[in-house]
Design an enzyme around this catalytic site. Structure first.
Site, PDB file in Angstrom:
ATOM      1  N   GLU A   1     -79.527  32.497  56.295  1.00 42.61           N
ATOM      2  CA  GLU A   1     -79.685  31.817  55.001  1.00 42.61           C
ATOM      3  C   GLU A   1     -80.450  30.498  55.165  1.00 42.61           C
ATOM      4  OE1 GLU A   1     -77.182  31.230  56.835  1.00 42.61           O
ATOM      5  OE2 GLU A   1     -75.670  29.876  56.008  1.00 42.61           O
ATOM      6  N   VAL A   2     -80.252  29.816  56.290  1.00 42.18           N
ATOM      7  CA  VAL A   2     -80.896  28.505  56.415  1.00 42.18           C
ATOM      8  C   VAL A   2     -81.432  28.262  57.822  1.00 42.18           C
ATOM      9  CG1 VAL A   2     -78.686  27.325  56.840  1.00 42.18           C
ATOM     10  CG2 VAL A   2     -80.601  26.006  55.977  1.00 42.18           C
TER      11      VAL A   2
ATOM     12  N   ASP B   1     -81.967  25.195  59.783  1.00 42.73           N
ATOM     13  CA  ASP B   1     -81.634  23.769  59.773  1.00 42.73           C
ATOM     14  C   ASP B   1     -82.312  23.108  60.973  1.00 42.73           C
ATOM     15  OD1 ASP B   1     -80.476  21.328  59.460  1.00 42.73           O
ATOM     16  OD2 ASP B   1     -78.432  21.946  59.828  1.00 42.73           O
TER      17      ASP B   1
ATOM     18  N   THR C   1     -82.033  25.925  65.885  1.00 36.32           N
ATOM     19  CA  THR C   1     -81.383  26.335  67.140  1.00 36.32           C
ATOM     20  C   THR C   1     -80.978  27.815  67.097  1.00 36.32           C
ATOM     21  OG1 THR C   1     -80.483  24.094  67.242  1.00 36.32           O
ATOM     22  CG2 THR C   1     -79.495  25.713  68.717  1.00 36.32           C
ATOM     23  N   THR C   2     -80.379  28.211  65.995  1.00 34.23           N
ATOM     24  CA  THR C   2     -79.875  29.584  65.881  1.00 34.23           C
ATOM     25  C   THR C   2     -81.026  30.589  65.871  1.00 34.23           C
ATOM     26  OG1 THR C   2     -78.032  28.723  64.596  1.00 34.23           O
ATOM     27  CG2 THR C   2     -78.438  31.097  64.441  1.00 34.23           C
TER      28      THR C   2
ATOM     29  N   LYS D   1     -85.046  23.697  56.005  1.00 36.60           N
ATOM     30  CA  LYS D   1     -84.903  22.256  55.771  1.00 36.60           C
ATOM     31  C   LYS D   1     -86.085  21.525  56.378  1.00 36.60           C
ATOM     32  CE  LYS D   1     -79.945  21.674  55.432  1.00 36.60           C
ATOM     33  NZ  LYS D   1     -78.817  20.881  55.940  1.00 36.60           N
TER      34      LYS D   1
ATOM     35  N   TYR E   1     -73.984  26.573  49.252  1.00 33.98           N
ATOM     36  CA  TYR E   1     -74.181  27.977  48.886  1.00 33.98           C
ATOM     37  C   TYR E   1     -73.012  28.462  48.020  1.00 33.98           C
ATOM     38  CZ  TYR E   1     -78.189  28.198  51.927  1.00 33.98           C
ATOM     39  OH  TYR E   1     -79.437  27.989  52.472  1.00 33.98           O
ATOM     40  N   PRO E   2     -73.267  29.447  47.173  1.00 34.68           N
ATOM     41  CA  PRO E   2     -72.222  29.854  46.216  1.00 34.68           C
ATOM     42  C   PRO E   2     -70.986  30.448  46.892  1.00 34.68           C
ATOM     43  CG  PRO E   2     -74.133  31.338  46.108  1.00 34.68           C
ATOM     44  CD  PRO E   2     -74.532  30.170  46.951  1.00 34.68           C
TER      45      PRO E   2
END
Ligand SMILES: O=P(O)(O)OC[C@H]1O[C@H](OP(=O)(O)OP(=O)(O)O)[C@H](O)[C@@H]1O
Length: 209
Positions: free
Chosen positions: A115-116, A118, A121-122, A158, A189-190
């Site tokens: 989803e993101v 940032d 790293t991931t 981001k 996030y929702p």
């Protein structure tokens, strides 16, 4: 009124970002053979975009989940710049129940979804581990000539300095897709909302609906 330091995102917004991205992918004729969702946040966009990547007469694109979690890795002293984050692999690929032609990732068009993005790293970890996995399989099976295509899709990138990189080839082509590049704010996030109605109103007021 929504807090300006927080960036609220509605389910509808996520749905539309997936739809827009799928259109772009299909227009480039780059429909993936397999989707790899990074659990947990990557699984929801992975499932949504799969519907928009449907092609008449073709089977649904299989989704595999990999589990990657970031945890704080404290340095020897308390300096902020010694604090890093490590990726922990909690789940990996399993082709067990898939058809025979999914015995490996070799030669496939693979779409990795989170989803993101940032600190990156991931994603860096996911891409480099998957590349290694493909290369190992190629050596083992003596299938060195086949080309495997890895792409990344995130809902939000981001806008900030990153702590890790993705391959240049990926960044310079259309193989890194961020549906939106957003300021370095706290993204809400929702699925984390306690009151989804209020959350959705905040997202609407901020124009992310
Ligand atoms: O770009 P990075 O700095 O690596 O951060 C992005 C990652 O952080 C979040 O995962 P988290 O470990 O919080 O787990 P979750 O997906 O289960 O919420 C998010 O889902 C991404 O996978």
């Amino acid at each position: 009124m929504p807090d300006d330091n927080k960036y609220y995102i509605s389910y509808n917004n996520i749905h539309k970002l997936c739809q827009k991205t799928a259109k772009e992918i299909m227009a480039r004729n780059e429909r993936p053979d397999i989707i790899i969702g990074i659990s947990g946040g990557g699984l929801i966009p992975a499932r949504i975009i799969r519907s928009f990547l449907k092609k008449k007469g073709e089977k649904n694109i299989p989704i595999q989940a990999i589990g990657l979690s970031l945890y704080e890795n404290l340095g020897l002293d308390s300096q902020v710049d010694t604090i890093g984050k490590s990726v922990v692999r909690t789940q990996w690929l399993d082709f067990g129940a898939l058809e025979e032609h999914f015995d490996s990732l070799i030669g496939k068009r693979i779409l990795i979804i989170d989803e993101v993005d940032d600190t990156r790293t991931t994603l860096h970890y996911a891409v480099s581990e998957l590349q290694k996995e493909v290369e190992d399989q190629q050596r083992k099976l003596n299938r060195l000539n086949e080309i495997t295509n890895l792409s990344v899709f995130v809902l939000h990138n981001k806008d900030k300095p990153k702590k890790a990189n993705l391959p240049e080839e990926m960044m310079n082509s259309h193989h890194y897709i961020a549906a939106e590049t957003v300021p370095d704010k706290w993204l809400i996030y929702p699925w984390d909302a306690e009151d989804i109605e209020e959350h959705t109103q905040m997202a609407i007021q901020q124009g992310h609906n």
